[in-house]
Design a protein around this motif. Structure first.
Motif, PDB file in Angstrom:
ATOM      1  N   ALA A   1       3.403 -39.539 -24.529  1.00  0.00           N
ATOM      2  CA  ALA A   1       3.049 -38.139 -24.817  1.00  0.00           C
ATOM      3  C   ALA A   1       1.956 -38.092 -25.873  1.00  0.00           C
ATOM      4  CB  ALA A   1       4.288 -37.366 -25.289  1.00  0.00           C
ATOM      5  N   HIS A   2       2.056 -38.970 -26.855  1.00  0.00           N
ATOM      6  CA  HIS A   2       1.059 -39.018 -27.930  1.00  0.00           C
ATOM      7  C   HIS A   2      -0.328 -39.383 -27.378  1.00  0.00           C
ATOM      8  CE1 HIS A   2      -0.347 -39.786 -32.113  1.00  0.00           C
ATOM      9  NE2 HIS A   2      -1.108 -40.687 -31.509  1.00  0.00           N
ATOM     10  N   GLU A   3      -0.387 -40.476 -26.644  1.00  0.00           N
ATOM     11  CA  GLU A   3      -1.705 -40.919 -26.150  1.00  0.00           C
ATOM     12  C   GLU A   3      -2.271 -39.917 -25.149  1.00  0.00           C
ATOM     13  OE1 GLU A   3      -2.805 -43.019 -28.054  1.00  0.00           O
ATOM     14  OE2 GLU A   3      -0.953 -43.904 -28.807  1.00  0.00           O
ATOM     15  N   LEU A   4      -1.401 -39.330 -24.353  1.00  0.00           N
ATOM     16  CA  LEU A   4      -1.852 -38.287 -23.421  1.00  0.00           C
ATOM     17  C   LEU A   4      -2.433 -37.096 -24.189  1.00  0.00           C
ATOM     18  CD1 LEU A   4      -1.986 -36.872 -20.622  1.00  0.00           C
ATOM     19  CD2 LEU A   4       0.412 -36.197 -20.973  1.00  0.00           C
ATOM     20  N   ALA A   5      -1.760 -36.703 -25.264  1.00  0.00           N
ATOM     21  CA  ALA A   5      -2.224 -35.559 -26.059  1.00  0.00           C
ATOM     22  C   ALA A   5      -3.630 -35.798 -26.607  1.00  0.00           C
ATOM     23  CB  ALA A   5      -1.248 -35.274 -27.200  1.00  0.00           C
ATOM     24  N   HIS A   6      -3.938 -37.060 -26.907  1.00  0.00           N
ATOM     25  CA  HIS A   6      -5.290 -37.383 -27.388  1.00  0.00           C
ATOM     26  C   HIS A   6      -6.367 -37.018 -26.363  1.00  0.00           C
ATOM     27  CE1 HIS A   6      -5.131 -39.298 -31.290  1.00  0.00           C
ATOM     28  NE2 HIS A   6      -4.249 -40.214 -30.927  1.00  0.00           N
ATOM     29  N   SER A   7      -5.986 -36.846 -25.111  1.00  0.00           N
ATOM     30  CA  SER A   7      -6.985 -36.439 -24.112  1.00  0.00           C
ATOM     31  C   SER A   7      -7.613 -35.109 -24.501  1.00  0.00           C
ATOM     32  CB  SER A   7      -6.343 -36.310 -22.727  1.00  0.00           C
ATOM     33  OG  SER A   7      -5.647 -37.480 -22.390  1.00  0.00           O
TER      34      SER A   7
ATOM     35  N   ALA B   1      -2.366 -38.878 -42.146  1.00  0.00           N
ATOM     36  CA  ALA B   1      -3.106 -38.268 -41.031  1.00  0.00           C
ATOM     37  C   ALA B   1      -2.135 -37.814 -39.945  1.00  0.00           C
ATOM     38  CB  ALA B   1      -4.102 -39.274 -40.464  1.00  0.00           C
ATOM     39  N   TYR B   2      -1.147 -38.627 -39.666  1.00  0.00           N
ATOM     40  CA  TYR B   2      -0.217 -38.365 -38.570  1.00  0.00           C
ATOM     41  C   TYR B   2       0.800 -37.275 -38.930  1.00  0.00           C
ATOM     42  CZ  TYR B   2      -1.885 -42.554 -36.158  1.00  0.00           C
ATOM     43  OH  TYR B   2      -2.668 -43.465 -35.499  1.00  0.00           O
ATOM     44  N   ASP B   3       1.603 -37.564 -39.921  1.00  0.00           N
ATOM     45  CA  ASP B   3       2.786 -36.717 -40.126  1.00  0.00           C
ATOM     46  C   ASP B   3       2.573 -35.605 -41.149  1.00  0.00           C
ATOM     47  OD1 ASP B   3       4.200 -38.121 -38.154  1.00  0.00           O
ATOM     48  OD2 ASP B   3       4.588 -39.746 -39.565  1.00  0.00           O
TER      49      ASP B   3
ATOM     50  N   ASN C   1      -7.876 -35.833 -35.621  1.00  0.00           N
ATOM     51  CA  ASN C   1      -7.445 -36.527 -34.401  1.00  0.00           C
ATOM     52  C   ASN C   1      -5.929 -36.683 -34.356  1.00  0.00           C
ATOM     53  OD1 ASN C   1     -10.101 -36.955 -33.562  1.00  0.00           O
ATOM     54  ND2 ASN C   1      -9.803 -39.136 -33.174  1.00  0.00           N
ATOM     55  N   GLU C   2      -5.379 -37.281 -35.408  1.00  0.00           N
ATOM     56  CA  GLU C   2      -3.980 -37.715 -35.308  1.00  0.00           C
ATOM     57  C   GLU C   2      -2.963 -36.614 -35.615  1.00  0.00           C
ATOM     58  OE1 GLU C   2      -3.200 -40.329 -33.787  1.00  0.00           O
ATOM     59  OE2 GLU C   2      -5.110 -41.405 -33.827  1.00  0.00           O
ATOM     60  N   GLY C   3      -3.248 -35.773 -36.603  1.00  0.00           N
ATOM     61  CA  GLY C   3      -2.284 -34.712 -36.920  1.00  0.00           C
ATOM     62  C   GLY C   3      -2.113 -33.763 -35.739  1.00  0.00           C
ATOM     63  N   PHE C   4      -3.247 -33.384 -35.130  1.00  0.00           N
ATOM     64  CA  PHE C   4      -3.189 -32.505 -33.959  1.00  0.00           C
ATOM     65  C   PHE C   4      -2.461 -33.193 -32.817  1.00  0.00           C
ATOM     66  CE2 PHE C   4      -6.060 -28.739 -34.482  1.00  0.00           C
ATOM     67  CZ  PHE C   4      -6.342 -28.938 -35.827  1.00  0.00           C
ATOM     68  N   THR C   5      -2.683 -34.502 -32.716  1.00  0.00           N
ATOM     69  CA  THR C   5      -2.061 -35.231 -31.606  1.00  0.00           C
ATOM     70  C   THR C   5      -0.555 -35.329 -31.782  1.00  0.00           C
ATOM     71  OG1 THR C   5      -4.093 -36.438 -31.168  1.00  0.00           O
ATOM     72  CG2 THR C   5      -2.055 -37.428 -30.371  1.00  0.00           C
ATOM     73  N   VAL C   6      -0.104 -35.562 -33.013  1.00  0.00           N
ATOM     74  CA  VAL C   6       1.351 -35.621 -33.227  1.00  0.00           C
ATOM     75  C   VAL C   6       1.969 -34.248 -32.934  1.00  0.00           C
ATOM     76  CG1 VAL C   6       3.195 -35.997 -34.902  1.00  0.00           C
ATOM     77  CG2 VAL C   6       1.227 -37.540 -34.854  1.00  0.00           C
TER      78      VAL C   6
HETATM   79 ZN    ZN Z   1      -2.933 -41.350 -32.125  1.00  0.00          ZN
END
Ligand code: ZN
Ligand code: BES
Length: 624
Positions: free
Chosen positions: A314-320, A403-405, A337-342
């Motif tokens: 789901a995470h890598e797909l969201a990066h699309s 960046a992520y959480d 990139n990463e916060g939005f993706t999480v």
């Molecule tokens: Zn990522």
């Protein structure tokens, strides 16, 4: 025609980067002013100067040689140049440049001095009329992007993010510069080649493959893999690639990919890349996943047999959308990139698996975030800001839970402040309106103020500045909770004080998230005998879930539960995923078992990718 194209590009670029002029001293012409603005340094991790000349399309012709561990290639670029352009600058690291041509004519070139992390600028003389440059070169056997796996099943994969693309293709390696590409790749005849492009589903007879990527992408999304892999479709737009021994397991594990894609499109708009496939890499892959467009690269450690670790997909797909469509302008903006993706990942998980599951995951990540922030506040509190300042540092330093959480919780705060439907409409428009463009932190904040935080009340309750340029976790961080996780915490307390026996633990009813919570919160210094009892009762050492195994092994090290060490050693020699390696080696160091750490590392190091050895060499003060 050509000049128009360049100025259109430039204008788009100026808009996205949000350049501001503060040096309009002697009222230059509008065009000169634009050039002056564009010449300001924007990305500290690239030598390229897109204001002078940019690459717009790459034609890559390459031969992959497993014997010498090298790729010999020609990278031919179509370029767009400013009228007064004098050179185009490409990033290179460790490349052996044989020759350079400009518009089909052999040209001189200059390689600048090597800089830490960045490599060298390759300067090629061009002018306002130049159309193409081509570079013929060979990669270094130890090129940092590559991992060459030898033996009966040879495999090569690349990892370009953040700034490793330049170790295998001379390129403008800056996330704000996009180009389309095509490629002709020759590999050994029994292997398949795959890229972040339109891919084959069968091996060719002669090891020759052609690729096309029609949508412009930044260099960090260039990817290549070569190996004995097979393809299996799992949906209309989705499929998996894996080695023959794993293909059936992979097709089962990732059977719900199409559902995730449908859910994602339902949330934030049409999928822009036509197909979404996933390639299962060798266990040495240093990450969990990498969002290479059209073809996510993934670690085999998420194949648990029960689809329990698919949040990573789901995470890598969201990066699309977040990352591949709307791209962080520089690595200082990595949280975009990463916060939005999480955030997007959790929404997909909620849609497909229900809120109980997604809230369990966010509750676990909240704990991880708080722990990591605590540690970082002691070392470098500035690194806990969402907006980073990575000049003169390896951009890899930005790959933390911040960046992520922290990014996730900031977006969740926005959601909770304005309500879900307003936030969803905002995000959908954000992705659609900025597709194939870059975004930097300031531009995002301006967009946020204009489109979402439109009232004083909203601005006051969010306090954007505290999140973006402030340290730690602001006190308005949303609270998350999961009744199932609360229950695990109670059970753990009862087990610790002896009121629940090991055999009475509801281990078999627990999902992996609950098992993970239980194991990772065992008190430091839990006696080895109790670890032995846990293992004897629930066979944790032989779990097929690598997240559970990882949490278990870390506690075994901390408890000195030696019977688990052979399993630990096998895990560390097989698996190169840095997220697992760092805490396990660190646990050995912190518990006076550094000898064991060094012995195992000595056995394992040759199997790891440079991303992982980079971190582990430092952690263990390893010298060859
Ligand atoms: Zn990522
Ligand atoms: N794009 C990242 C991986 C990455 C980031 C590589 C920065 C190099 C530099 C990828 O999407 C990612 O975040 N992977 C995570 C998975 C995840 C579920 C959080 C990983 O590999 O752990």
């Amino acid at each position: 025609m050509k000049t128009n194209h360049f100025w259109a590009l430039l204008a788009a670029w100026a808009l996205c980067i949000g350049c501001q002029s503060d040096e309009a001293a002697s009222a230059p012409s509008a065009k000169a002013q634009t050039i002056a603005d564009m010449k300001r340094a924007t990305d500290n991790h690239s030598f390229s100067r897109p204001q002078e000349a940019v690459t717009t399309h790459l034609s890559w012709t390459a031969r992959v040689d497993f014997d010498t561990r090298q790729i010999s290639a020609t990278a031919q670029y179509q370029i767009a140049t400013a009228d007064d352009a004098q050179r185009i600058l490409l990033d290179c690291r460790g490349l052996d440049i044989a020759s350079v041509m400009v518009d089909g004519v052999e040209s001189s070139f200059e390689l600048g001095p090597e800089q830490p992390f960045l490599g060298q600028p390759l300067s090629i003389p061009v002018n306002g009329q130049s159309q193409t440059v081509s570079v013929t070169y060979t990669t270094a056997p130890d090129a940092a992007a590559f991992l060459w796996v030898e033996g009966e099943a040879p495999f090569l994969f690349t990892q370009s993010q953040a700034i490793l693309a330049r170790t295998w293709v001379p390129c403008q390696d800056s996330p704000g510069i996009r180009f389309t590409y095509d490629a002709d790749v020759q590999v050994p005849a029994n292997l398949m080649a795959l890229m972040s492009a339109v891919n084959p589903t069968e091996k060719s007879s002669d090891g020759h493959y052609s690729f096309v990527m029609d949508q412009p992408i930044p260099a960090y999304l260039l990817a290549l893999a070569v190996g004995d892999v097979a393809f299996q479709s799992v949906g209309d737009h989705t499929g998996v690639y894996a080695t023959p021994d794993l293909i059936d397991a992979a097709a089962y594990e990732f059977a719900e990919m199409e559902d995730m894609l449908v859910a994602a499109e339902g949330l934030y708009g049409k999928y822009a890349w036509e197909r979404y496939d996933l390639l299962v890499l060798p266990a040495a892959f240093p990450f969990g996943g990498m969002e290479n467009p059209r073809l996510t690269f993934a670690t085999p450690t998420i194949i648990a047999g029960d689809r329990s670790l698919v949040a990573l997909v789901a995470h890598e797909l969201a990066h699309s959308w977040s990352g591949n469509l709307v791209t962080n302008a520089t690595w200082d903006d990595f949280w975009l990139n990463e916060g939005f993706t999480v955030y997007f990942e959790q929404r997909i998980m909620e849609e497909v698996y229900g809120r109980d599951i997604s809230e369990m995951l966010t509750t676990l990540s909240y704990q991880g975030l708080v722990d990591e922030v605590d540690g970082m506040m002691e070392v470098n509190p500035n690194d806990t800001h969402l907006r980073l300042h990575l000049k003169d540092r390896d951009p890899d330093d930005g790959m933390t839970a911040i960046a992520y959480d922290k990014g996730y919780f900031f977006l969740r705060l926005l959601e909770e402040t304005v309500g879900r439907s307003a936030f969803d409409a905002f995000l959908k428009e954000y992705f659609t309106g900025h597709a194939f463009q870059v975004m930097d932190t300031d531009s995002f904040l301006a967009y946020l103020d204009d489109n979402l935080l439109t009232t004083e009340e909203r601005r006051e309750s969010v306090r954007v500045k505290d999140w973006v340029d402030g340290a730690g976790l602001p006190d308005n961080c949303p609270e998350v909770s999961s009744p199932r996780i609360d229950k695990v915490d109670q059970t753990l307390q009862a087990w610790i004080n002896g009121s629940v026996a090991t055999s009475a633990l509801p281990w078999n009813d627990w999902l992996y998230q609950e098992r993970y919570r239980f194991l990772s919160n065992l008190p430091n210094g839990t006696e080895a005998a109790r670890m032995a009892e846990l293992d004897a009762t629930w066979q944790i050492n032989s779990t097929g879930n690598n997240e559970v195994l990882f949490a278990w092994l870390e506690q075994c090290i901390r408890s000195g539960h030696a019977p688990a060490y052979p399993r630990l050693e096998r895990f560390l020699v097989e698996v190169g995923r840095r997220k697992f390696l760092t805490p396990l080696y660190l646990a050995m160091v912190e518990t006076d078992q550094k000898d064991m750490a060094l012995r195992i590392y000595g056995l394992a190091r040759g199997h790891y990718h440079s991303v992982s050895t980079g971190t582990m060499d430092e952690l263990l003060a390893w010298t060859e």
